[in-house]
Design an enzyme around this catalytic site. Structure first.
Site, PDB file in Angstrom:
ATOM      1  N   SER A   1      44.474  36.118  41.687  1.00  0.00           N
ATOM      2  CA  SER A   1      44.578  37.413  42.336  1.00  0.00           C
ATOM      3  C   SER A   1      46.031  37.658  42.759  1.00  0.00           C
ATOM      4  CB  SER A   1      43.608  37.485  43.524  1.00  0.00           C
ATOM      5  OG  SER A   1      43.496  38.814  43.982  1.00  0.00           O
TER       6      SER A   1
ATOM      7  N   HIS B   1      35.770  38.362  40.137  1.00  0.00           N
ATOM      8  CA  HIS B   1      37.154  38.174  40.559  1.00  0.00           C
ATOM      9  C   HIS B   1      37.422  36.716  40.937  1.00  0.00           C
ATOM     10  CE1 HIS B   1      41.083  39.421  41.853  1.00  0.00           C
ATOM     11  NE2 HIS B   1      40.887  38.926  43.062  1.00  0.00           N
TER      12      HIS B   1
ATOM     13  N   ASP C   1      35.346  41.460  36.425  1.00  0.00           N
ATOM     14  CA  ASP C   1      36.178  41.568  37.617  1.00  0.00           C
ATOM     15  C   ASP C   1      36.145  43.000  38.145  1.00  0.00           C
ATOM     16  OD1 ASP C   1      38.163  41.448  39.591  1.00  0.00           O
ATOM     17  OD2 ASP C   1      39.470  40.179  38.378  1.00  0.00           O
TER      18      ASP C   1
END
Length: 543
Positions: free
Chosen positions: A194, A449, A410
Protein backbone atom coordinates in the site's frame (compact mmCIF):
# COMPACT_ATOMS: atom_id res chain seq x y z
CA UNK A 1 -5.62 1.71 7.10
CA UNK A 2 -7.77 -0.82 8.89
CA UNK A 3 -6.21 -3.94 7.46
CA UNK A 4 -2.63 -2.80 7.94
CA UNK A 5 -3.51 -1.62 11.46
CA UNK A 6 -4.88 -5.10 12.20
CA UNK A 7 -1.71 -6.66 10.79
CA UNK A 8 0.38 -4.44 13.07
CA UNK A 9 -1.58 -5.56 16.14
CA UNK A 10 -1.16 -9.22 15.15
CA UNK A 11 2.55 -8.73 14.65
CA UNK A 12 3.01 -6.90 17.94
CA UNK A 13 0.96 -9.55 19.72
CA UNK A 14 3.14 -12.26 18.19
CA UNK A 15 6.17 -10.43 19.56
CA UNK A 16 4.61 -10.37 22.99
CA UNK A 17 4.35 -6.57 23.07
CA UNK A 18 1.61 -4.22 24.15
CA UNK A 19 1.41 -1.21 21.85
CA UNK A 20 2.58 1.49 21.65
CA UNK A 21 5.44 0.61 23.99
CA UNK A 22 7.03 -2.66 25.05
CA UNK A 23 8.00 -3.96 28.48
CA UNK A 24 11.57 -5.00 27.85
CA UNK A 25 13.29 -7.66 29.96
CA UNK A 26 16.97 -7.92 30.96
CA UNK A 27 19.71 -8.21 28.31
CA UNK A 28 20.30 -11.59 26.68
CA UNK A 29 24.10 -11.37 26.96
CA UNK A 30 26.31 -8.75 28.49
CA UNK A 31 28.70 -7.97 25.62
CA UNK A 32 25.87 -7.62 23.13
CA UNK A 33 23.97 -5.51 25.65
CA UNK A 34 26.98 -3.21 25.99
CA UNK A 35 27.28 -2.83 22.21
CA UNK A 36 23.56 -2.15 22.02
CA UNK A 37 23.70 0.51 24.74
CA UNK A 38 26.71 2.09 23.02
CA UNK A 39 24.56 2.88 20.00
CA UNK A 40 23.02 5.68 22.08
CA UNK A 41 26.36 7.47 21.72
CA UNK A 42 26.66 7.10 17.93
CA UNK A 43 26.79 10.47 16.24
CA UNK A 44 24.99 10.79 12.91
CA UNK A 45 24.15 14.07 11.21
CA UNK A 46 20.80 15.54 12.30
CA UNK A 47 20.05 12.34 14.25
CA UNK A 48 19.05 11.74 17.86
CA UNK A 49 19.19 8.21 19.26
CA UNK A 50 16.24 8.09 21.64
CA UNK A 51 16.78 4.54 22.93
CA UNK A 52 18.88 1.42 22.38
CA UNK A 53 17.69 -1.50 24.52
CA UNK A 54 17.95 -5.29 24.35
CA UNK A 55 14.83 -7.40 23.79
CA UNK A 56 15.13 -11.06 24.85
CA UNK A 57 14.42 -13.97 22.55
CA UNK A 58 11.02 -15.60 22.55
CA UNK A 59 10.32 -19.26 21.76
CA UNK A 60 7.61 -20.51 19.43
CA UNK A 61 4.21 -20.94 21.07
CA UNK A 62 1.12 -22.98 20.30
CA UNK A 63 -2.15 -21.28 21.18
CA UNK A 64 -5.83 -21.92 20.53
CA UNK A 65 -5.54 -19.50 17.61
CA UNK A 66 -2.65 -21.46 16.08
CA UNK A 67 1.12 -21.46 16.13
CA UNK A 68 2.81 -18.16 17.01
CA UNK A 69 6.38 -18.08 15.72
CA UNK A 70 9.06 -16.81 18.07
CA UNK A 71 12.05 -14.63 17.35
CA UNK A 72 15.69 -14.24 18.40
CA UNK A 73 16.94 -11.67 20.89
CA UNK A 74 17.67 -8.29 19.38
CA UNK A 75 18.81 -4.75 20.04
CA UNK A 76 15.92 -2.33 19.53
CA UNK A 77 16.95 1.17 18.48
CA UNK A 78 14.67 4.18 18.07
CA UNK A 79 16.05 7.30 16.39
CA UNK A 80 14.73 10.60 15.04
CA UNK A 81 16.18 12.48 12.08
CA UNK A 82 15.52 16.23 11.94
CA UNK A 83 17.41 17.66 8.97
CA UNK A 84 15.46 20.90 8.61
CA UNK A 85 12.61 22.80 10.25
CA UNK A 86 9.36 20.86 10.08
CA UNK A 87 11.04 17.54 9.26
CA UNK A 88 11.01 14.85 11.96
CA UNK A 89 11.44 11.31 10.65
CA UNK A 90 11.29 8.43 13.11
CA UNK A 91 13.33 5.26 12.51
CA UNK A 92 13.09 1.98 14.41
CA UNK A 93 15.75 -0.71 13.94
CA UNK A 94 15.97 -4.31 15.22
CA UNK A 95 19.47 -5.85 15.25
CA UNK A 96 19.78 -9.62 15.88
CA UNK A 97 21.96 -10.33 18.91
CA UNK A 98 23.38 -13.44 17.26
CA UNK A 99 23.61 -14.89 13.77
CA UNK A 100 23.29 -11.73 11.70
CA UNK A 101 23.01 -12.84 8.07
CA UNK A 102 24.75 -9.70 6.81
CA UNK A 103 21.49 -8.34 5.38
CA UNK A 104 19.74 -5.01 5.95
CA UNK A 105 15.96 -5.11 5.52
CA UNK A 106 13.77 -1.99 5.21
CA UNK A 107 10.00 -1.99 5.69
CA UNK A 108 7.21 0.33 4.62
CA UNK A 109 4.16 1.77 6.34
CA UNK A 110 0.48 2.28 5.41
CA UNK A 111 -2.01 5.09 4.90
CA UNK A 112 -0.80 8.37 6.36
CA UNK A 113 1.66 6.35 8.51
CA UNK A 114 2.54 8.25 11.72
CA UNK A 115 3.82 5.31 13.79
CA UNK A 116 6.19 2.35 13.57
CA UNK A 117 3.72 -0.49 14.16
CA UNK A 118 2.64 -0.96 10.56
CA UNK A 119 6.15 -2.20 9.75
CA UNK A 120 6.34 -4.69 12.61
CA UNK A 121 5.00 -7.73 10.73
CA UNK A 122 7.68 -7.42 8.06
CA UNK A 123 10.32 -6.68 10.66
CA UNK A 124 9.38 -9.83 12.60
CA UNK A 125 9.87 -11.90 9.45
CA UNK A 126 13.19 -10.22 8.69
CA UNK A 127 14.37 -10.84 12.24
CA UNK A 128 13.54 -14.55 11.99
CA UNK A 129 15.76 -14.69 8.92
CA UNK A 130 18.64 -13.09 10.81
CA UNK A 131 18.32 -9.70 9.10
CA UNK A 132 18.86 -6.27 10.61
CA UNK A 133 15.44 -4.80 9.95
CA UNK A 134 14.03 -1.27 10.08
CA UNK A 135 10.87 0.77 9.62
CA UNK A 136 9.82 4.42 9.75
CA UNK A 137 6.86 6.53 10.79
CA UNK A 138 7.33 8.31 7.41
CA UNK A 139 7.83 11.60 9.22
CA UNK A 140 4.09 12.18 9.67
CA UNK A 141 3.57 11.82 13.43
CA UNK A 142 1.18 12.62 15.06
CA UNK A 143 -0.90 11.55 12.06
CA UNK A 144 -2.38 8.05 12.10
CA UNK A 145 -2.82 5.64 9.18
CA UNK A 146 -6.45 6.68 8.58
CA UNK A 147 -6.28 10.28 9.80
CA UNK A 148 -4.16 12.95 8.12
CA UNK A 149 -5.67 16.09 9.65
CA UNK A 150 -2.59 16.56 11.84
CA UNK A 151 -0.62 17.31 8.66
CA UNK A 152 -2.64 20.39 7.67
CA UNK A 153 -0.21 23.26 7.13
CA UNK A 154 2.92 21.06 7.33
CA UNK A 155 4.20 20.75 3.73
CA UNK A 156 7.60 19.46 4.89
CA UNK A 157 5.83 16.43 6.37
CA UNK A 158 3.96 15.91 3.10
CA UNK A 159 7.28 15.81 1.24
CA UNK A 160 8.85 13.40 3.73
CA UNK A 161 5.80 11.13 3.45
CA UNK A 162 5.71 11.37 -0.34
CA UNK A 163 9.38 10.76 -1.05
CA UNK A 164 12.21 11.21 1.43
CA UNK A 165 11.42 9.26 4.62
CA UNK A 166 12.24 5.76 3.29
CA UNK A 167 15.65 6.86 2.07
CA UNK A 168 16.34 8.47 5.45
CA UNK A 169 15.29 5.26 7.21
CA UNK A 170 17.61 3.29 4.94
CA UNK A 171 20.74 5.41 5.32
CA UNK A 172 20.23 5.80 9.07
CA UNK A 173 19.48 2.10 9.54
CA UNK A 174 22.51 1.02 7.54
CA UNK A 175 24.82 3.36 9.48
CA UNK A 176 23.59 2.02 12.84
CA UNK A 177 23.83 -1.56 11.56
CA UNK A 178 27.47 -0.99 10.63
CA UNK A 179 28.16 0.60 14.01
CA UNK A 180 26.67 -2.44 15.82
CA UNK A 181 28.30 -5.23 13.80
CA UNK A 182 31.47 -3.47 12.70
CA UNK A 183 30.88 -4.14 9.02
CA UNK A 184 28.52 -3.14 6.26
CA UNK A 185 25.58 -5.23 5.11
CA UNK A 186 26.40 -7.44 2.14
CA UNK A 187 22.84 -7.24 0.78
CA UNK A 188 19.78 -5.08 1.35
CA UNK A 189 16.08 -5.77 0.75
CA UNK A 190 12.89 -3.77 1.09
CA UNK A 191 9.31 -4.97 1.64
CA UNK A 192 6.05 -3.03 1.95
CA UNK A 193 2.43 -2.84 0.83
CA UNK A 194 0.00 0.00 0.00
CA UNK A 195 1.73 3.22 1.10
CA UNK A 196 4.64 0.88 1.84
CA UNK A 197 4.43 -0.22 -1.78
CA UNK A 198 4.69 3.39 -2.93
CA UNK A 199 7.70 3.85 -0.64
CA UNK A 200 9.43 0.89 -2.30
CA UNK A 201 8.81 2.19 -5.81
CA UNK A 202 10.23 5.57 -4.80
CA UNK A 203 13.39 3.76 -3.69
CA UNK A 204 13.72 1.93 -7.02
CA UNK A 205 12.99 5.04 -9.09
CA UNK A 206 15.00 7.68 -7.21
CA UNK A 207 17.42 5.93 -4.81
CA UNK A 208 18.52 2.90 -6.87
CA UNK A 209 21.64 2.21 -4.77
CA UNK A 210 19.69 1.68 -1.54
CA UNK A 211 18.39 -1.86 -2.16
CA UNK A 212 19.42 -4.97 -4.07
CA UNK A 213 15.86 -6.28 -4.05
CA UNK A 214 12.47 -4.62 -3.53
CA UNK A 215 9.16 -6.42 -2.92
CA UNK A 216 6.03 -4.27 -2.92
CA UNK A 217 2.32 -4.95 -2.92
CA UNK A 218 -0.62 -2.80 -4.07
CA UNK A 219 1.62 0.26 -4.47
CA UNK A 220 -0.05 3.66 -4.34
CA UNK A 221 1.16 5.58 -7.38
CA UNK A 222 -1.11 8.51 -8.15
CA UNK A 223 -1.72 9.59 -4.57
CA UNK A 224 -3.99 12.56 -5.30
CA UNK A 225 -6.32 10.67 -7.62
CA UNK A 226 -6.17 7.59 -5.41
CA UNK A 227 -7.66 9.63 -2.56
CA UNK A 228 -10.08 11.24 -5.02
CA UNK A 229 -11.26 7.78 -6.01
CA UNK A 230 -12.09 6.92 -2.38
CA UNK A 231 -13.95 10.24 -2.11
CA UNK A 232 -15.81 9.49 -5.35
CA UNK A 233 -17.05 6.18 -3.95
CA UNK A 234 -18.11 7.73 -0.65
CA UNK A 235 -19.96 10.53 -2.40
CA UNK A 236 -21.73 8.12 -4.75
CA UNK A 237 -23.14 6.22 -1.79
CA UNK A 238 -23.87 9.18 0.50
CA UNK A 239 -24.83 12.29 -1.52
CA UNK A 240 -28.43 11.11 -1.70
CA UNK A 241 -30.37 8.92 0.75
CA UNK A 242 -31.04 5.29 -0.09
CA UNK A 243 -27.88 4.71 -2.09
CA UNK A 244 -25.62 2.93 0.43
CA UNK A 245 -25.18 -0.72 -0.52
CA UNK A 246 -25.94 -3.08 2.37
CA UNK A 247 -23.89 -6.22 2.98
CA UNK A 248 -26.72 -8.24 1.46
CA UNK A 249 -26.68 -6.09 -1.69
CA UNK A 250 -22.87 -6.37 -1.93
CA UNK A 251 -23.12 -10.16 -1.80
CA UNK A 252 -25.83 -10.02 -4.46
CA UNK A 253 -23.56 -7.93 -6.68
CA UNK A 254 -20.59 -10.19 -6.05
CA UNK A 255 -22.54 -13.34 -6.93
CA UNK A 256 -23.89 -11.77 -10.12
CA UNK A 257 -20.49 -10.44 -11.21
CA UNK A 258 -18.82 -13.82 -10.69
CA UNK A 259 -21.58 -15.57 -12.64
CA UNK A 260 -21.37 -13.05 -15.50
CA UNK A 261 -17.59 -13.31 -15.77
CA UNK A 262 -17.70 -17.12 -15.60
CA UNK A 263 -20.09 -17.13 -18.57
CA UNK A 264 -17.64 -14.87 -20.46
CA UNK A 265 -14.81 -17.34 -19.82
CA UNK A 266 -12.95 -15.34 -17.15
CA UNK A 267 -13.48 -17.71 -14.24
CA UNK A 268 -13.96 -21.33 -13.27
CA UNK A 269 -17.16 -22.95 -12.08
CA UNK A 270 -17.16 -23.24 -8.29
CA UNK A 271 -14.64 -20.44 -7.70
CA UNK A 272 -15.65 -17.61 -5.40
CA UNK A 273 -13.50 -15.17 -7.38
CA UNK A 274 -12.80 -14.12 -10.97
CA UNK A 275 -9.58 -15.24 -12.62
CA UNK A 276 -9.34 -12.36 -15.12
CA UNK A 277 -11.67 -9.52 -14.06
CA UNK A 278 -9.80 -6.98 -16.19
CA UNK A 279 -11.24 -8.69 -19.29
CA UNK A 280 -14.78 -9.01 -17.96
CA UNK A 281 -17.70 -6.62 -18.44
CA UNK A 282 -20.56 -6.44 -15.96
CA UNK A 283 -23.46 -3.98 -15.68
CA UNK A 284 -25.25 -4.00 -12.30
CA UNK A 285 -28.45 -2.87 -14.00
CA UNK A 286 -29.27 -6.56 -14.56
CA UNK A 287 -30.10 -6.64 -10.84
CA UNK A 288 -32.41 -3.60 -10.83
CA UNK A 289 -35.72 -4.24 -9.08
CA UNK A 290 -38.69 -4.71 -11.37
CA UNK A 291 -41.14 -4.49 -8.49
CA UNK A 292 -40.82 -3.69 -4.78
CA UNK A 293 -37.34 -3.22 -3.32
CA UNK A 294 -35.83 -6.24 -1.53
CA UNK A 295 -32.50 -7.88 -0.77
CA UNK A 296 -32.82 -9.84 -4.03
CA UNK A 297 -32.53 -6.78 -6.28
CA UNK A 298 -31.05 -3.28 -6.46
CA UNK A 299 -33.02 -0.05 -6.45
CA UNK A 300 -32.26 2.50 -9.18
CA UNK A 301 -30.16 4.50 -6.70
CA UNK A 302 -28.18 1.41 -5.66
CA UNK A 303 -27.51 0.61 -9.31
CA UNK A 304 -26.05 4.09 -9.76
CA UNK A 305 -23.82 3.62 -6.70
CA UNK A 306 -22.50 0.34 -8.05
CA UNK A 307 -21.93 1.85 -11.49
CA UNK A 308 -19.96 4.69 -9.90
CA UNK A 309 -17.73 2.18 -8.09
CA UNK A 310 -17.05 0.27 -11.32
CA UNK A 311 -16.48 3.37 -13.46
CA UNK A 312 -14.30 5.31 -11.05
CA UNK A 313 -14.16 9.12 -11.22
CA UNK A 314 -15.46 10.59 -14.46
CA UNK A 315 -15.91 14.07 -15.87
CA UNK A 316 -19.33 15.67 -16.23
CA UNK A 317 -19.29 14.38 -19.80
CA UNK A 318 -18.75 10.83 -18.60
CA UNK A 319 -15.09 10.56 -19.62
CA UNK A 320 -12.98 8.47 -17.22
CA UNK A 321 -10.58 10.42 -15.00
CA UNK A 322 -9.16 7.48 -13.04
CA UNK A 323 -9.61 3.75 -12.52
CA UNK A 324 -12.70 2.05 -11.15
CA UNK A 325 -13.04 -1.19 -9.22
CA UNK A 326 -13.12 -4.53 -10.99
CA UNK A 327 -15.95 -7.09 -11.04
CA UNK A 328 -15.45 -9.51 -8.16
CA UNK A 329 -14.32 -6.85 -5.69
CA UNK A 330 -17.82 -6.21 -4.25
CA UNK A 331 -17.26 -7.62 -0.76
CA UNK A 332 -18.75 -6.66 2.63
CA UNK A 333 -15.30 -6.86 4.17
CA UNK A 334 -13.82 -4.52 6.77
CA UNK A 335 -11.63 -3.21 3.97
CA UNK A 336 -13.97 -3.63 1.02
CA UNK A 337 -16.83 -1.70 -0.54
CA UNK A 338 -18.58 -1.35 2.82
CA UNK A 339 -15.49 0.43 4.21
CA UNK A 340 -15.51 2.88 1.28
CA UNK A 341 -19.13 3.85 1.97
CA UNK A 342 -18.72 4.56 5.69
CA UNK A 343 -17.25 7.66 7.36
CA UNK A 344 -13.97 7.66 9.27
CA UNK A 345 -14.06 10.31 11.99
CA UNK A 346 -17.09 11.93 10.31
CA UNK A 347 -15.43 12.27 6.90
CA UNK A 348 -14.63 10.03 3.92
CA UNK A 349 -11.66 7.73 4.50
CA UNK A 350 -8.35 9.52 3.81
CA UNK A 351 -10.20 12.81 3.26
CA UNK A 352 -7.59 14.65 5.29
CA UNK A 353 -5.45 15.06 2.19
CA UNK A 354 -8.01 17.48 0.74
CA UNK A 355 -7.82 19.58 3.91
CA UNK A 356 -4.13 20.15 3.18
CA UNK A 357 -5.25 22.05 0.07
CA UNK A 358 -8.58 23.58 1.08
CA UNK A 359 -8.18 24.00 4.85
CA UNK A 360 -9.50 22.35 7.99
CA UNK A 361 -13.11 23.34 7.24
CA UNK A 362 -13.20 21.48 3.91
CA UNK A 363 -16.51 19.68 3.39
CA UNK A 364 -16.71 16.75 1.00
CA UNK A 365 -20.26 17.74 -0.01
CA UNK A 366 -18.94 20.86 -1.72
CA UNK A 367 -16.23 19.07 -3.70
CA UNK A 368 -16.56 19.24 -7.47
CA UNK A 369 -14.19 16.84 -9.26
CA UNK A 370 -14.10 18.76 -12.54
CA UNK A 371 -13.43 22.05 -10.77
CA UNK A 372 -11.37 21.11 -7.69
CA UNK A 373 -9.02 18.30 -8.70
CA UNK A 374 -6.90 20.73 -10.71
CA UNK A 375 -6.29 22.68 -7.48
CA UNK A 376 -5.39 19.48 -5.63
CA UNK A 377 -2.92 18.42 -8.30
CA UNK A 378 -1.44 21.90 -8.61
CA UNK A 379 -0.74 21.89 -4.86
CA UNK A 380 0.31 18.28 -4.28
CA UNK A 381 1.20 16.49 -7.53
CA UNK A 382 4.93 17.31 -7.40
CA UNK A 383 5.04 16.46 -3.69
CA UNK A 384 3.22 13.10 -3.38
CA UNK A 385 2.94 11.64 -6.91
CA UNK A 386 6.59 10.87 -7.73
CA UNK A 387 5.77 7.17 -8.27
CA UNK A 388 3.97 8.20 -11.48
CA UNK A 389 7.25 9.54 -12.85
CA UNK A 390 10.91 8.50 -12.87
CA UNK A 391 12.70 5.60 -14.51
CA UNK A 392 13.74 2.08 -13.50
CA UNK A 393 16.76 2.25 -15.82
CA UNK A 394 19.31 3.08 -13.13
CA UNK A 395 17.92 0.44 -10.77
CA UNK A 396 18.12 -2.16 -13.54
CA UNK A 397 21.63 -1.04 -14.52
CA UNK A 398 22.93 -1.71 -11.00
CA UNK A 399 21.31 -5.19 -11.08
CA UNK A 400 18.44 -4.43 -8.73
CA UNK A 401 15.42 -6.76 -8.66
CA UNK A 402 11.84 -5.55 -8.24
CA UNK A 403 8.76 -7.69 -7.58
CA UNK A 404 5.28 -6.15 -7.42
CA UNK A 405 2.13 -8.03 -6.43
CA UNK A 406 -1.44 -6.77 -6.55
CA UNK A 407 -4.80 -8.30 -5.71
CA UNK A 408 -7.32 -8.23 -8.56
CA UNK A 409 -10.10 -7.61 -6.02
CA UNK A 410 -8.31 -4.66 -4.40
CA UNK A 411 -10.75 -1.88 -3.44
CA UNK A 412 -8.28 0.73 -2.19
CA UNK A 413 -5.56 0.82 -4.84
CA UNK A 414 -6.78 0.04 -8.37
CA UNK A 415 -4.96 -3.02 -9.80
CA UNK A 416 -4.83 -1.39 -13.23
CA UNK A 417 -2.25 1.06 -11.91
CA UNK A 418 0.31 -1.71 -11.44
CA UNK A 419 -0.33 -3.12 -14.91
CA UNK A 420 0.01 0.32 -16.48
CA UNK A 421 3.19 0.96 -14.46
CA UNK A 422 4.82 -2.16 -15.90
CA UNK A 423 3.64 -1.50 -19.43
CA UNK A 424 4.94 2.08 -19.23
CA UNK A 425 8.38 1.03 -17.99
CA UNK A 426 8.54 -1.88 -20.44
CA UNK A 427 8.06 0.63 -23.27
CA UNK A 428 10.82 2.82 -21.86
CA UNK A 429 13.21 -0.14 -21.59
CA UNK A 430 12.39 -1.41 -25.09
CA UNK A 431 10.23 -4.47 -24.36
CA UNK A 432 8.50 -6.52 -21.68
CA UNK A 433 11.26 -9.12 -21.86
CA UNK A 434 13.90 -6.46 -21.19
CA UNK A 435 12.00 -5.22 -18.14
CA UNK A 436 11.49 -8.81 -16.93
CA UNK A 437 15.25 -9.16 -16.43
CA UNK A 438 14.87 -6.91 -13.39
CA UNK A 439 11.18 -6.43 -12.60
CA UNK A 440 8.15 -8.73 -12.47
CA UNK A 441 4.49 -8.26 -11.62
CA UNK A 442 2.21 -10.90 -10.08
CA UNK A 443 -1.55 -10.29 -10.10
CA UNK A 444 -3.53 -12.30 -7.52
CA UNK A 445 -7.12 -13.22 -8.47
CA UNK A 446 -9.66 -12.75 -5.69
CA UNK A 447 -7.23 -11.02 -3.32
CA UNK A 448 -8.16 -7.70 -1.77
CA UNK A 449 -5.85 -4.93 -0.52
CA UNK A 450 -2.53 -6.52 0.52
CA UNK A 451 -4.38 -9.75 1.44
CA UNK A 452 -7.80 -11.11 2.29
CA UNK A 453 -10.66 -11.65 -0.11
CA UNK A 454 -11.95 -14.94 -1.48
CA UNK A 455 -8.92 -16.05 -3.51
CA UNK A 456 -5.61 -17.62 -2.43
CA UNK A 457 -3.81 -14.80 -0.61
CA UNK A 458 -0.98 -16.50 1.34
CA UNK A 459 2.22 -16.05 -0.64
CA UNK A 460 4.13 -13.31 1.15
CA UNK A 461 5.67 -14.09 4.54
CA UNK A 462 6.27 -10.41 5.36
CA UNK A 463 2.56 -9.61 5.75
CA UNK A 464 2.51 -11.56 9.02
CA UNK A 465 -1.11 -12.72 8.69
CA UNK A 466 -1.49 -16.20 10.25
CA UNK A 467 -1.36 -18.71 8.77
CA UNK A 468 1.75 -17.64 6.89
CA UNK A 469 3.11 -19.26 3.74
CA UNK A 470 6.07 -21.51 4.58
CA UNK A 471 9.09 -19.25 4.91
CA UNK A 472 12.32 -19.56 2.96
CA UNK A 473 10.67 -21.37 0.02
CA UNK A 474 10.94 -19.39 -3.24
CA UNK A 475 8.20 -21.52 -4.78
CA UNK A 476 5.45 -20.18 -2.49
CA UNK A 477 6.84 -17.06 -0.83
CA UNK A 478 7.58 -13.87 -2.76
CA UNK A 479 10.12 -12.59 -0.23
CA UNK A 480 12.15 -15.78 -0.56
CA UNK A 481 11.76 -15.58 -4.34
CA UNK A 482 13.11 -12.02 -4.31
CA UNK A 483 16.14 -13.10 -2.28
CA UNK A 484 16.83 -16.06 -4.58
CA UNK A 485 16.58 -13.76 -7.60
CA UNK A 486 18.94 -11.17 -6.14
CA UNK A 487 21.52 -13.63 -4.78
CA UNK A 488 21.33 -16.63 -7.11
CA UNK A 489 19.87 -15.07 -10.26
CA UNK A 490 16.84 -17.38 -10.08
CA UNK A 491 14.06 -15.32 -11.62
CA UNK A 492 10.57 -16.20 -10.31
CA UNK A 493 8.52 -17.78 -13.11
CA UNK A 494 5.67 -19.05 -10.92
CA UNK A 495 4.59 -18.59 -7.30
CA UNK A 496 2.12 -20.87 -5.54
CA UNK A 497 -0.56 -18.93 -3.67
CA UNK A 498 -2.41 -20.74 -0.89
CA UNK A 499 -5.83 -20.33 0.65
CA UNK A 500 -6.20 -21.66 4.17
CA UNK A 501 -9.39 -22.66 5.98
CA UNK A 502 -11.09 -19.79 7.78
CA UNK A 503 -11.07 -21.72 11.08
CA UNK A 504 -7.30 -21.07 11.52
CA UNK A 505 -6.67 -24.82 11.58
CA UNK A 506 -3.90 -24.42 9.01
CA UNK A 507 -5.73 -26.67 6.54
CA UNK A 508 -5.06 -25.82 2.90
CA UNK A 509 -8.28 -25.47 0.91
CA UNK A 510 -6.87 -24.28 -2.42
CA UNK A 511 -3.61 -23.52 -4.20
CA UNK A 512 -3.21 -21.65 -7.48
CA UNK A 513 -0.15 -20.40 -9.34
CA UNK A 514 0.55 -16.70 -9.72
CA UNK A 515 2.22 -15.98 -13.03
CA UNK A 516 4.42 -13.05 -14.07
CA UNK A 517 2.41 -10.49 -16.04
CA UNK A 518 1.20 -10.69 -18.77
CA UNK A 519 0.95 -14.45 -18.25
CA UNK A 520 -2.13 -15.90 -16.56
CA UNK A 521 -2.85 -19.20 -14.83
CA UNK A 522 -4.79 -21.44 -17.25
CA UNK A 523 -6.55 -24.63 -16.21
CA UNK A 524 -5.08 -27.68 -17.98
CA UNK A 525 -8.50 -29.32 -18.27
CA UNK A 526 -7.70 -32.21 -15.95
CA UNK A 527 -7.11 -32.46 -12.22
CA UNK A 528 -8.55 -30.66 -9.23
CA UNK A 529 -9.06 -26.93 -9.60
CA UNK A 530 -7.88 -26.65 -5.98
CA UNK A 531 -4.41 -27.92 -6.93
CA UNK A 532 -1.75 -25.63 -8.41
CA UNK A 533 -0.43 -28.51 -10.53
CA UNK A 534 -3.66 -28.40 -12.55
CA UNK A 535 -2.69 -25.02 -14.00
CA UNK A 536 -0.03 -23.68 -16.34
CA UNK A 537 1.22 -20.14 -16.86
CA UNK A 538 0.35 -18.90 -20.33
CA UNK A 539 0.57 -15.57 -22.13
CA UNK A 540 -2.72 -14.34 -23.62
CA UNK A 541 -3.14 -14.63 -27.34
CA UNK A 542 -2.25 -11.46 -29.21
CA UNK A 543 -5.26 -9.74 -30.83
Amino acid sequence: MKRTHRIAILAASALGWSLPGAALAKPVEDDVAARCAALSNVRLADTTIESAIMVPARADETTLAGDVPGYPGFCRVVARVRSEPGSDIGVELWLPARGWAGVFHGNGSGGFAGNFTLGYSGMAEGLRRGFATATTDAGTAPATPLEGDALIGHPRKWRDWGRRSTHVMTTTGKALTKAFYGREARKSYYTGCSTGGQMGLIEALYYPQDYDGILVGAPVMNRTWGHASVLWNYAAANREPGRVLSDAKLKLLNDAAIAACWKQGHGLAGDRFIMDPMSCSFDPQVLQCKAAASDTCLTAGEVETARAFYSGPTTRDGEPSFYGWLPGSEMPDAFGWSFLQKPVNHQPAFGGLFKWVFGAEWDWRDFDFDRDMSSVDQSLDKIVNDATRGSLANYAARGGKLIVFHGLADTLVPPGQSVDFFERHAARMGSSSALAENARLFMAPGMMHCGGGTGPDAFNSTLGIPPRPPSFDPQNDLFSALIAWAEEDEAPDRITATRFADDRSGKITMQRPLCPWPQRAVYRGVGSTDAASSFRCEAPAKP
